[in-house]
Design a protein around this motif. Structure first.
Motif, PDB file in Angstrom:
ATOM      1  N   THR A  99       0.829  -1.175  -0.004  1.00  0.00           N
ATOM      2  CA  THR A  99       0.032  -0.059   0.068  1.00  0.00           C
ATOM      3  C   THR A  99       0.778   1.224   0.041  1.00  0.00           C
ATOM      4  O   THR A  99       1.900   1.193   0.448  1.00  0.00           O
ATOM      5  CB  THR A  99      -0.913  -0.112   1.244  1.00  0.00           C
ATOM      6  N   THR A 100       0.538   2.301  -0.388  1.00  0.00           N
ATOM      7  CA  THR A 100       0.984   3.573  -0.487  1.00  0.00           C
ATOM      8  C   THR A 100       0.467   4.541   0.783  1.00  0.00           C
ATOM      9  O   THR A 100      -0.837   4.218   0.797  1.00  0.00           O
ATOM     10  CB  THR A 100       0.696   4.446  -1.863  1.00  0.00           C
ATOM     11  N   VAL A 101       1.241   5.292   1.439  1.00  0.00           N
ATOM     12  CA  VAL A 101       0.756   5.945   2.370  1.00  0.00           C
ATOM     13  C   VAL A 101       1.191   7.415   2.026  1.00  0.00           C
ATOM     14  O   VAL A 101       2.254   7.600   1.674  1.00  0.00           O
ATOM     15  CB  VAL A 101       1.268   5.486   3.800  1.00  0.00           C
TER      16      VAL A 101
ATOM     17  N   ALA B 268      -3.097  15.822   1.227  1.00  0.00           N
ATOM     18  CA  ALA B 268      -2.673  16.981   0.442  1.00  0.00           C
ATOM     19  C   ALA B 268      -2.172  16.387  -1.105  1.00  0.00           C
ATOM     20  O   ALA B 268      -2.055  16.805  -2.288  1.00  0.00           O
ATOM     21  CB  ALA B 268      -1.761  17.903   0.735  1.00  0.00           C
ATOM     22  N   PHE B 269      -1.718  15.157  -1.113  1.00  0.00           N
ATOM     23  CA  PHE B 269      -1.088  14.268  -2.267  1.00  0.00           C
ATOM     24  C   PHE B 269      -2.343  13.366  -2.893  1.00  0.00           C
ATOM     25  O   PHE B 269      -1.691  12.605  -3.723  1.00  0.00           O
ATOM     26  CB  PHE B 269       0.069  13.653  -1.905  1.00  0.00           C
ATOM     27  N   ARG B 270      -3.429  13.561  -2.484  1.00  0.00           N
ATOM     28  CA  ARG B 270      -4.605  12.590  -2.900  1.00  0.00           C
ATOM     29  C   ARG B 270      -4.612  12.548  -4.426  1.00  0.00           C
ATOM     30  O   ARG B 270      -4.433  11.612  -5.041  1.00  0.00           O
ATOM     31  CB  ARG B 270      -5.924  12.875  -2.275  1.00  0.00           C
ATOM     32  N   THR B 271      -4.744  13.849  -5.020  1.00  0.00           N
ATOM     33  CA  THR B 271      -5.119  13.957  -6.456  1.00  0.00           C
ATOM     34  C   THR B 271      -3.841  13.539  -7.156  1.00  0.00           C
ATOM     35  O   THR B 271      -3.980  12.831  -8.204  1.00  0.00           O
ATOM     36  CB  THR B 271      -5.117  15.299  -6.710  1.00  0.00           C
ATOM     37  N   ALA B 272      -2.610  13.689  -6.502  1.00  0.00           N
ATOM     38  CA  ALA B 272      -1.441  13.362  -7.585  1.00  0.00           C
ATOM     39  C   ALA B 272      -1.444  11.676  -7.369  1.00  0.00           C
ATOM     40  O   ALA B 272      -0.904  11.020  -8.212  1.00  0.00           O
ATOM     41  CB  ALA B 272      -0.092  13.691  -6.803  1.00  0.00           C
TER      42      ALA B 272
ATOM     43  N   LYS C  21      -4.632   7.409   3.808  1.00  0.00           N
ATOM     44  CA  LYS C  21      -4.568   8.942   3.477  1.00  0.00           C
ATOM     45  C   LYS C  21      -4.340   9.342   5.061  1.00  0.00           C
ATOM     46  O   LYS C  21      -5.398   9.224   5.761  1.00  0.00           O
ATOM     47  CB  LYS C  21      -5.614   9.423   2.781  1.00  0.00           C
ATOM     48  N   LEU C  22      -3.174  10.011   5.409  1.00  0.00           N
ATOM     49  CA  LEU C  22      -2.794  10.582   6.585  1.00  0.00           C
ATOM     50  C   LEU C  22      -3.468  11.988   6.543  1.00  0.00           C
ATOM     51  O   LEU C  22      -3.512  12.714   5.388  1.00  0.00           O
ATOM     52  CB  LEU C  22      -1.383  10.416   6.951  1.00  0.00           C
ATOM     53  N   PRO C  23      -3.775  12.496   7.630  1.00  0.00           N
ATOM     54  CA  PRO C  23      -4.076  13.988   7.673  1.00  0.00           C
ATOM     55  C   PRO C  23      -2.603  14.757   7.061  1.00  0.00           C
ATOM     56  O   PRO C  23      -1.514  14.369   7.390  1.00  0.00           O
ATOM     57  CB  PRO C  23      -4.403  14.368   8.958  1.00  0.00           C
TER      58      PRO C  23
ATOM     59  N   GLU D 284       1.457   8.800  17.169  1.00  0.00           N
ATOM     60  CA  GLU D 284      -0.344   8.820  17.655  1.00  0.00           C
ATOM     61  C   GLU D 284      -1.003   8.538  16.147  1.00  0.00           C
ATOM     62  O   GLU D 284      -1.823   7.874  16.077  1.00  0.00           O
ATOM     63  CB  GLU D 284      -0.768  10.225  18.102  1.00  0.00           C
ATOM     64  N   VAL D 285      -0.458   9.219  14.913  1.00  0.00           N
ATOM     65  CA  VAL D 285      -0.978   9.075  13.709  1.00  0.00           C
ATOM     66  C   VAL D 285      -0.502   7.680  13.467  1.00  0.00           C
ATOM     67  O   VAL D 285      -1.606   7.167  12.512  1.00  0.00           O
ATOM     68  CB  VAL D 285      -0.462  10.207  12.735  1.00  0.00           C
ATOM     69  N   ALA D 286       0.505   7.316  13.158  1.00  0.00           N
ATOM     70  CA  ALA D 286       0.921   5.951  13.024  1.00  0.00           C
ATOM     71  C   ALA D 286       0.121   4.671  13.763  1.00  0.00           C
ATOM     72  O   ALA D 286      -0.398   3.935  13.135  1.00  0.00           O
ATOM     73  CB  ALA D 286       2.541   5.613  13.286  1.00  0.00           C
TER      74      ALA D 286
END
Length: 77
Positions: free
Chosen positions: A18-20, A24-28, A45-47, A60-62
């Motif tokens: 998977t790609t993380v 902001a990079f969703r469109t790309a 998709k991370l914040p 925490e995000v991880a």
């Protein structure tokens, strides 16, 4: 966890990956997956942003997204 290119190459070889990215990079990422013929491939998709997070905040995000990452790695595509 790897780049879109790496994810595509691993998936072609039958290796779940998977790609993380951050939001902001969703469109790309969508553009790159589409260009590689995998427009329906999902990714984590991370914040955004994460680059300025302190170590504790990044941990925490991880932890928050770990199950999602694992689910991609153990599921068939």
């Amino acid at each position: 966890m790897c780049s879109v290119h790496d994810t595509v190459e691993f998936e072609k070889r039958g290796i779940p990956s998977t790609t993380v990215i951050t939001e902001a990079f969703r469109t790309a990422a969508d553009f790159q997956f589409k260009g590689k013929g995998m427009e329906n491939h999902s990714y984590v998709k991370l914040p955004h942003p994460v680059s300025n997070l302190r170590r504790e905040e990044m941990e925490e995000v991880a932890l928050r997204f770990a199950d999602e990452v694992v689910s991609y790695l153990v599921s068939a595509t």
